[in-house]
Design an enzyme around this catalytic site. Sequence first.
Site, PDB file in Angstrom:
ATOM      1  CG  ASP A  86      -4.419   5.254  -7.920  1.00 19.80           C
ATOM      2  OD1 ASP A  86      -5.608   5.551  -8.098  1.00 19.80           O
ATOM      3  OD2 ASP A  86      -3.876   5.198  -6.814  1.00 19.80           O
ATOM      4  CG  ASP A  99      30.120  30.076 -27.145  1.00 19.09           C
ATOM      5  OD1 ASP A  99      30.907  30.949 -26.756  1.00 19.09           O
ATOM      6  OD2 ASP A  99      30.272  29.447 -28.204  1.00 19.09           O
ATOM      7  CG  ASN A 108      -1.251   1.035  -4.967  1.00 16.17           C
ATOM      8  OD1 ASN A 108      -2.166   1.795  -4.636  1.00 16.17           O
ATOM      9  ND2 ASN A 108      -0.406   0.534  -4.094  1.00 16.17           N
ATOM     10  CD  GLU A 167       2.731  -0.941  -5.817  1.00 18.49           C
ATOM     11  OE1 GLU A 167       2.705  -1.649  -4.804  1.00 18.49           O
ATOM     12  OE2 GLU A 167       1.935   0.006  -6.016  1.00 18.49           O
ATOM     13  CB  ALA A 217      -0.917   0.004   1.214  1.00 14.50           C
TER      14      ALA A 217
END
Length: 880
Positions: free
Chosen positions: A710, A333, A706, A291, A287
């Site tokens: 998500d 430069d 996860n 990941e 949790a």
Amino acid sequence: MTEYYKKELSAIQVEYNSDFKDGLSTQQVEKNRQAYGKNIFNEKKEKNILQKALKHLLEIMNIILLIVMIPAIYLSYVNQDGFIKPIVILLIVIINVAVATYQEGRAETALAALKKMSSPSSTVLRNGKLVVISSEDLVCGDIIKLTAGMAVGADIRLLTGNSLQTDEASLTGESEPVSKDTDLTFEDDLPLGDQKNMIFSGTNILNGTGQGIVVATGMNSQMGQIASLLEEQVKGKTPLQKRIDSLAKRLALIAFAAGGLIFIINALNDSLPLLENMMIAVILGIAAVPETLPVIVTLSLIYGVENMAQKRAIVRNIPAVETLGNASVIASDKTGTLTQNQMEIQRIWKIGTPPEDIKADTQLSDEGDKLLALFGNVLQAKAEQHNHNWEIHGDPTEAAIIRLMIDNQIYNPETLPDIVYELPFDSTRKKMTTVRKYNDGKLLVTTKGAFDKIIHSVKNPSDECEEAEKVHDAFASVALRVLAVSFKTISELPEDLTSLEEGQTFYGIVGMIDPPRVESKDAVADARAAGIKPIMITGDHALTAKAIAQELDIYRDGDLVIDGLTLDKMSDDELSDKIEQISVYARVSPEDKLRIVKLWQAKGQIVAMTGDGVNDAPSLRVADVGTAMGIAGTEVAKGASDIILADDNFATIVAAIREGRRVYANIKKTIYYLLSANVAEILVMLIGAIIGWGLPFTGLQLLYINVLADGIPGFGLSRECADSHIMQQAPIAVKESLFSRGVWQRIVTSSTTFIIITLIGYAVGRFANIGAINPNHQLGQTMAFFVLTLASTFHIFNAKSNESLAKSGLHKNKMIFWTTLLSLTITVFFMTVPALMNILQIVYLTPYHWLIAIGLAMTIFVVIEIEKFIMRKRGKKFIG
């Protein structure tokens, strides 16, 4: 290193036991090679693909996932429930490592390119005979023959020379030909560009012939010193990589603390068997870790790479995309980057007339035409027309005259009579002369060259000469390079041909400069508005550099201009005290550039350095973002850089900074989006254990949220457009956290909302009698899972923009819209298809449960819209 430009030739001859007439003997060649080294550069061994993969495997985020995976494997084996959890975790690690290793494909070619820059062969005197050898076989003391077109393979002190000119752009950064003079001796310290009696490795002979003695080879040569500097510079982690590492460490601490805490709580309550208690600790580890964060960050950077390529900035080192966005200092430069790399005449003056300013589309006066026509008699550069376009070949100053003649339609070289005699340019006289024979038999002698060399040999009255001096000084005061012309008519060539340049009539001057690019001034203004300090570092003279810097608003009143010799006399403490006031550095060495970059970094600034020459390579390597020129840049500079500008344009850097800021902002939005759910998951699990509700989620349910709920929509954040205010913000400080500028407050608001609605969902499923299903623990888990899955998926629309949902819309970012739709579709399948329901250990929900879950999930829109409204009223940005 020995300063051979100061030494007497006889001393150098004795030092290397050489003979100027016969060169080295075979025995002496071997002795000198043993004593002074071979003419080769040291090279480091590159890492192989396995070493690169191992480096990425050992990154903190992947280590956390591997630690979590080990007990997950054991528990899956003991419980005989399949290995889905450890397999998913392992796949995530493999994807992270594979993407990072593939994108690292950045070969360290800088030292190899330096080696290739040595000329393949050289002609030397050995044993009294001229022999052609590989440049790798050159030794100190060799007498070497110099000819036009030759690439120089070692440092050489000149013995003889005839009209010798070299291209030292790779060392000094300035493209103007450098005239050499064998007769000069020096006592004062001089920068490379002013050592006229030396020729350096890695440069090219443009014109003339000569002979010299090799005084330094291999790592002891100027090119070797740069190779040594380059080898010593190790590219550290970018600020983003350091921030991600810091985030990963925090998450690891949270994961292990939460897992340990819940293990202790359950052990004290003696409510669960040991294996199940261990499984809960592992689940909390799952949790805590977002990941998909490493993959989404990498995709954000890759998309930034693609966008930068469209803006003519080619990215070699992917993390540099974000780093450039946070640059607080741009060390640029001058020649070709801020300027056009093309000399342009800006003023002319014919004696007896007022000076004329040259502007686009303005026609010269008749007197101006006459002045240019006289210059036309003594030009060696040529112009050819191809398909209505002119191509000019030759000296840049002569090319500027031809270009102005073409613009005024007076370039007609074919109408000029033939040259009957010519005195070529040399660095002592600093002028050249041609004699042309006209139809009436008269000879026209025309001389062009340095003003001070011509004005003192003319026959004009003193008042005309005084006027010429005043006009010249006015031109020089605005950093114009002045070229003068004079003439006389004779009936025949004199016996003493050197007298041709005496007793002429002074006619006029032209003033030229390499002007700023049209877009450079706006780009500098944009950089300043974004809180970035632009500074100029150039091999050119201080006066010229200051004039260009002032025109571009790089130099402002009160700023300092420092040259290389002054810089050498300053200690690091002295330079550090003044560095914020210095806006122009002129005639600097590679070591100087390196020092400037490191001192800015020591002040906590993120430095973007541009360069094109070999001399720029060490500072390009050590800068936070090294930017090489794609057109004028050497392979060495490109090999040491992070980004290559395909159009050599300063404006492209500023456009790339905007893209870098967009990438960084989207990475912060990703962290806000993912961690909002991760923090909620941990606290929901802890609260559930503390109040005796058991586990509100299973391990696979957390992985699903996860990775799929998500993760899939999160990929779309990489393509979110930049907010309108992005270039009005101050740069991100080196030590500024990913949670700064309000991110952690946003996470607290979102996570708190997620926790409340998830626990309500769990309570409805476990305790409330709704429909035909009896409340139970598994129904509570299903409701908690469904509510958080929907809410975290919906939350992507909150995270993507600072604007309200009504203004930012659902469809503007097509990728977010379609990936969110995909994620929701997959969730519906898992909530309704029995086989998929069994994998996640969820149960059937009644329509009432569906309505309650959707209603709870939609709460996140209301809460965040209220928060955004409050933030706007306070004049703050939601994510910035």
